[in-house]
Design a protein around this motif. Structure first.
Motif, mmCIF file in Angstrom:
data_model
loop_
_atom_site.group_PDB
_atom_site.id
_atom_site.type_symbol
_atom_site.label_atom_id
_atom_site.label_comp_id
_atom_site.label_asym_id
_atom_site.label_seq_id
_atom_site.Cartn_x
_atom_site.Cartn_y
_atom_site.Cartn_z
ATOM 1 N N PRO A 172 0.834 -1.216 0.045
ATOM 2 C CA PRO A 172 -0.008 0.018 -0.146
ATOM 3 C C PRO A 172 0.928 1.256 -0.037
ATOM 4 C CG PRO A 172 -1.024 -1.601 1.568
ATOM 5 C CD PRO A 172 0.343 -2.182 1.034
ATOM 6 N N ASP A 173 2.219 1.159 0.368
ATOM 7 C CA ASP A 173 2.866 2.403 0.290
ATOM 8 C C ASP A 173 3.677 2.667 -0.840
ATOM 9 O OD1 ASP A 173 4.807 0.434 0.403
ATOM 10 O OD2 ASP A 173 5.807 1.118 2.603
ATOM 11 N N GLY A 174 3.555 1.530 -1.791
ATOM 12 C CA GLY A 174 3.975 1.748 -3.115
ATOM 13 C C GLY A 174 5.540 1.390 -3.202
ATOM 14 N N LYS A 175 6.277 0.922 -2.076
ATOM 15 C CA LYS A 175 7.450 0.629 -2.014
ATOM 16 C C LYS A 175 7.834 -0.484 -2.585
ATOM 17 C CE LYS A 175 8.643 3.592 1.872
ATOM 18 N NZ LYS A 175 9.207 3.524 3.158
ATOM 19 N N TYR A 176 7.079 -1.662 -2.644
ATOM 20 C CA TYR A 176 7.577 -2.891 -2.865
ATOM 21 C C TYR A 176 6.592 -3.721 -3.767
ATOM 22 C CZ TYR A 176 11.068 -2.469 0.671
ATOM 23 O OH TYR A 176 12.069 -2.134 1.509
ATOM 24 N N LEU A 177 7.036 -4.272 -4.730
ATOM 25 C CA LEU A 177 6.239 -5.352 -5.833
ATOM 26 C C LEU A 177 6.700 -6.580 -5.579
ATOM 27 C CD1 LEU A 177 4.956 -5.739 -8.564
ATOM 28 C CD2 LEU A 177 7.211 -5.822 -9.435
ATOM 29 N N LEU A 178 5.489 -7.533 -5.348
ATOM 30 C CA LEU A 178 5.591 -8.913 -5.028
ATOM 31 C C LEU A 178 5.035 -9.748 -6.250
ATOM 32 C CD1 LEU A 178 5.541 -7.488 -2.249
ATOM 33 C CD2 LEU A 178 4.637 -9.766 -1.418
ATOM 34 N N VAL A 179 5.880 -10.577 -6.704
ATOM 35 C CA VAL A 179 5.472 -11.636 -7.725
ATOM 36 C C VAL A 179 5.462 -13.052 -7.445
ATOM 37 C CG1 VAL A 179 5.940 -9.976 -9.632
ATOM 38 C CG2 VAL A 179 7.665 -11.475 -8.712
ATOM 39 N N ARG A 180 4.811 -13.843 -8.050
ATOM 40 C CA ARG A 180 4.721 -15.176 -7.771
ATOM 41 C C ARG A 180 5.381 -16.117 -8.944
ATOM 42 N NH1 ARG A 180 0.290 -19.275 -10.130
ATOM 43 N NH2 ARG A 180 1.279 -21.316 -9.365
#
Length: 319
Positions: A172-180
Motif C-alpha cells: 500500500p505504500d508503493g515501495k515493494y512489488l511482489l510476484v509469484r
C-alpha cells in the motif's frame, strides 16, 4: 542469489503475536448452524460485469482508493485475451461495472494490481507474450479501448516456469512489488523495490530482487490451484482452491517468508453455494487488501458454465 541483509532479517525481525485473520470466521464446519458467523465485516458484494466475456469466470481483483475504483479481470477468446472491468466503490451489496477495457492478449488471466502512487496498473503477462511466466505487464487502463502505455517487464529468468501466472501485488505504500513464480515445481514469492520500474524505468529486473522465499507445498496439494496473492505491507496473503464445494486454503506470511497463519479448511461463503443446488462452481479466484478499512477482500466465481457472477467477502485484518 538472495541478498544477505534480507536473509539475516529472518533472525532479527520481531513478530506480532496477533494472527491477522480470524480463523473461526474462515474455517467453520460445513454444518455450522449460524452462517452469519462466516463473516466479521459486511455482507458479500455481488459483481455484475460488462464488456466481452462478462459471463466468464472472474479471475482477479484490485482496489484503487485514490480514485475509488475496484477492478476485476477475466479472459475472452482463444488464444486468451485479458478483459478488465472497472467498478465505482459504494455501499450497496450489488455492484454493476462502470465500464470495461477491450480484450488484450498482453494481459494474463490471473493477477492484477494498482500502483497506489501512480496511474498505472500491473498484470500477469498474457498469451501474447512469449514465455509469459517470466514477465509482468505495466499499463494504463483505458475504458472501452485497448490498454495504453504498455510495458513488458521481466521478473524471472529461464530457470523458472514459463507459463506460471506471476500475479503482481504492490504494498500500500508503493515501495515493494511482489510476484509469484515457480521453480522446479516449487511456488516462490519474489520481492522487488517498485522504484526500479516507476523511477528507473527498467524493463529487466530479474536479478535485482530483494528477497525470494518458497511457499509451503501443502498450499497447492490435492491439485488445488494457486488463485491469489496480495499484501498489506506487513503480511502476504495467499489463496488456493478449486471449483468444487470443498474447503479452500488461505496462508499468511510475513515479508521475510515466515508462515504466520495457515488455514487449510476455509469454508467462507459455502452457505451461498449450498443454498442453490444448481450452482456447480464455487471457486476462489483472487484476493486484495483494503488498506484503508483494514479488510481482506476474497473473490469467488460462482455459477455454471456461461453464467458466472463474482462474489466478494470482506474479512477484518487484525492489527
Amino acid at each position: 542469489m538472495k541478498k544477505l541483509f534480507s536473509f539475516l532479517s529472518r533472525f532479527y525481525q520481531t513478530y506480532s503475536a496477533t494472527a491477522p485473520l480470524n480463523a473461526h470466521h474462515l474455517e467453520q464446519n460445513f454444518d455450522s448452524p449460524d452462517p452469519a458467523n462466516l463473516g466479521d465485516a459486511a455482507q458479500p458484494i455481488t459483481l455484475i460485469r460488462t464488456g466481452l466475456g462478462n459471463y466468464h469466470i472472474l479471475q482477479g481483483l484490485a482496489l484503487d482508493h485514490r480514485y475509488n475504483f475496484l477492478y476485476t479481470t477475466h479472459v475472452e477468446g482463444q488464444p486468451e485475451q485479458g478483459v478488465i472491468n472497472r467498478f465505482k466503490l459504494h455501499n450497496s451489496n450489488l455492484w454493476s461495472a462502470q465500464d470495461a477495457q477491450k480484450p488484450s492478449a498482453l494481459i494474463g488471466h490471473q493477477g492484477i494490481s494498482v500502483d497506489p502512487q501512480g496511474d498505472f496498473m500491473f498484470a500477469s503477462a498474457g498469451a501474447g507474450i512469449a514465455n509469459k511466466g517470466w514477465y509482468i505487464l505495466k499499463f494504463q487502463y483505458m475504458p472501452n479501448a485497448a490498454p495504453s502505455h504498455t510495458q513488458v517487464i521481466q521478473v524471472f529468468d529461464k530457470t523458472y516456469n514459463k507459463i506460471t501466472n506471476t500475479m503482481p501485488s504492490i504494498t500500500p505504500d508503493g515501495k515493494y512489488l511482489l510476484v509469484r513464480g515457480n521453480n522446479h515445481k516449487i511456488n516462490v514469492i519474489r520481492i522487488f523495490k517498485l522504484d526500479l520500474i516507476t523511477e528507473n524505468n527498467l524493463t529487466d529486473i530479474r536479478f535485482l530482487y530483494e528477497d525470494e522465499w518458497p511457499i509451503d507445498p501443502g498450499f497447492t496439494h490435492d491439485k488445488s490451484a494457486f488463485q491469489g496473492l496480495s499484501t498489506d505491507g506487513t503480511y502476504v496473503y495467499l489463496l488456493s482452491g478449486n471449483k468444487n464445494k470443498g474447503p479452500k486454503r488461505i496462508y499468511v506470511y510475513d515479508l521475510t517468508g515466515k508462515l504466520v497463519q495457515k488455514m487449510d479448511h476455509v469454508t467462507l461463503g459455502h452457505f451461498d453455494s449450498l443454498s442453490n443446488p444448481a450452482i456447480q462452481y464455487w471457486e476462489p479466484e483472487g484476493l486484495t487488501v483494503d488498506s484503508q478499512n483494514h479488510q481482506l477482500y476474497v473473490l469467488y466465481s460462482i455459477g455454471n458454465t456461461g453464467q458466472f457472477l463474482g462474489r466478494i467477502y470482506r474479512m477484518t485484518i487484525n492489527l
